[in-house]
Design a protein around this motif. Structure first.
Motif, mmCIF file in Angstrom:
data_model
loop_
_atom_site.group_PDB
_atom_site.id
_atom_site.type_symbol
_atom_site.label_atom_id
_atom_site.label_comp_id
_atom_site.label_asym_id
_atom_site.label_seq_id
_atom_site.Cartn_x
_atom_site.Cartn_y
_atom_site.Cartn_z
ATOM 1 N N SER A 274 1.148 -1.174 -0.077
ATOM 2 C CA SER A 274 -0.042 -0.192 0.073
ATOM 3 C C SER A 274 0.847 1.068 -0.130
ATOM 4 C CB SER A 274 -0.859 -0.067 1.066
ATOM 5 O OG SER A 274 -0.205 0.042 2.155
ATOM 6 N N ARG A 275 0.125 2.296 -0.141
ATOM 7 C CA ARG A 275 1.174 3.556 -0.349
ATOM 8 C C ARG A 275 0.325 4.627 0.403
ATOM 9 N NH1 ARG A 275 3.016 4.372 -5.926
ATOM 10 N NH2 ARG A 275 3.806 6.469 -5.283
ATOM 11 N N ASP A 276 0.956 5.710 0.742
ATOM 12 C CA ASP A 276 0.313 6.935 1.427
ATOM 13 C C ASP A 276 1.179 8.213 0.718
ATOM 14 O OD1 ASP A 276 -0.638 9.285 2.614
ATOM 15 O OD2 ASP A 276 -0.537 8.115 4.721
ATOM 16 N N ASN A 277 0.718 8.679 -0.455
ATOM 17 C CA ASN A 277 1.196 9.710 -1.124
ATOM 18 C C ASN A 277 1.537 11.179 -0.170
ATOM 19 O OD1 ASN A 277 1.699 7.945 -3.204
ATOM 20 N ND2 ASN A 277 -0.214 8.594 -4.653
ATOM 21 N N ALA A 278 0.608 11.077 0.633
ATOM 22 C CA ALA A 278 0.636 12.396 1.463
ATOM 23 C C ALA A 278 1.925 12.233 2.308
ATOM 24 C CB ALA A 278 -0.648 12.677 2.175
ATOM 25 N N LYS A 279 2.326 11.116 2.677
ATOM 26 C CA LYS A 279 3.577 10.683 3.557
ATOM 27 C C LYS A 279 4.799 10.493 2.756
ATOM 28 C CE LYS A 279 0.798 9.841 7.678
ATOM 29 N NZ LYS A 279 0.562 8.824 8.737
ATOM 30 N N ASN A 280 4.584 10.288 1.423
ATOM 31 C CA ASN A 280 5.542 9.671 0.640
ATOM 32 C C ASN A 280 6.333 8.607 1.082
ATOM 33 O OD1 ASN A 280 5.599 12.329 -0.932
ATOM 34 N ND2 ASN A 280 7.601 12.725 -0.680
ATOM 35 N N THR A 281 5.235 7.586 1.330
ATOM 36 C CA THR A 281 5.750 6.324 1.972
ATOM 37 C C THR A 281 4.973 5.103 1.215
ATOM 38 O OG1 THR A 281 6.191 7.351 4.050
ATOM 39 C CG2 THR A 281 5.775 5.081 4.347
ATOM 40 N N VAL A 282 5.556 3.989 1.232
ATOM 41 C CA VAL A 282 5.091 2.732 0.592
ATOM 42 C C VAL A 282 5.232 1.627 1.580
ATOM 43 C CG1 VAL A 282 7.153 2.232 -0.485
ATOM 44 C CG2 VAL A 282 4.731 1.215 -1.065
ATOM 45 N N TYR A 283 4.393 0.869 2.036
ATOM 46 C CA TYR A 283 4.434 -0.112 2.937
ATOM 47 C C TYR A 283 4.363 -1.374 2.202
ATOM 48 C CZ TYR A 283 2.927 4.130 5.771
ATOM 49 O OH TYR A 283 2.874 5.348 6.050
#
Length: 120
Positions: free
Chosen positions: A71-80
């Motif tokens: 998954s990813r959170d583009n607001a946090k520039n992070t992929v999990y």
């Protein structure tokens, strides 16, 4: 230039769970395809999972399908990478990668990796 920093690796017993994170630099993270790969000792690096820029498309290796979730959170520039029901054969160094030209066009930047060890 894109910098990727993985975290969340560690030692876990078989059947347990871990969540890996990959923090990316760059203002255009939301346009990158992202992937997770792994490399076990004595083996070649192999694909684990990938996600499109929007998160609308995901792909998994057969060996992790149903157990791992990218998954990813583009607001946090992070992929999990959520890893459940871990097995000893999941032991490897896990790398995240960024593809600037979308899924299916290779990966341009790689992180330094994080070790995952699953004990039996």
């Amino acid at each position: 230039q894109v910098q990727l920093v993985e975290s969340g690796g560690g030692l876990v017993q078989a059947g347990g769970s871990l969540r890996l994170s990959c923090a990316a630099s760059g203002r255009t993270f939301s346009s990158y395809a992202m992937g997770w790969f792994r490399q076990a000792p004595g083996k070649e690096r192999e694909f684990v999972a990938a996600i499109s820029w929007s998160g609308g498309s995901t792909y998994y290796a057969d060996s992790v399908k149903g157990r791992f979730t990218i998954s990813r959170d583009n607001a946090k520039n992070t992929v999990y990478l959520q890893m459940n029901s871990l097995k000893p054969e999941d032991t490897a160094v896990y790398y995240c990668a960024a593809g600037l030209n979308g899924l299916g066009h290779g990966y341009d930047y790689w992180g330094q990796g994080t070790q995952v060890t699953v004990s039996s």
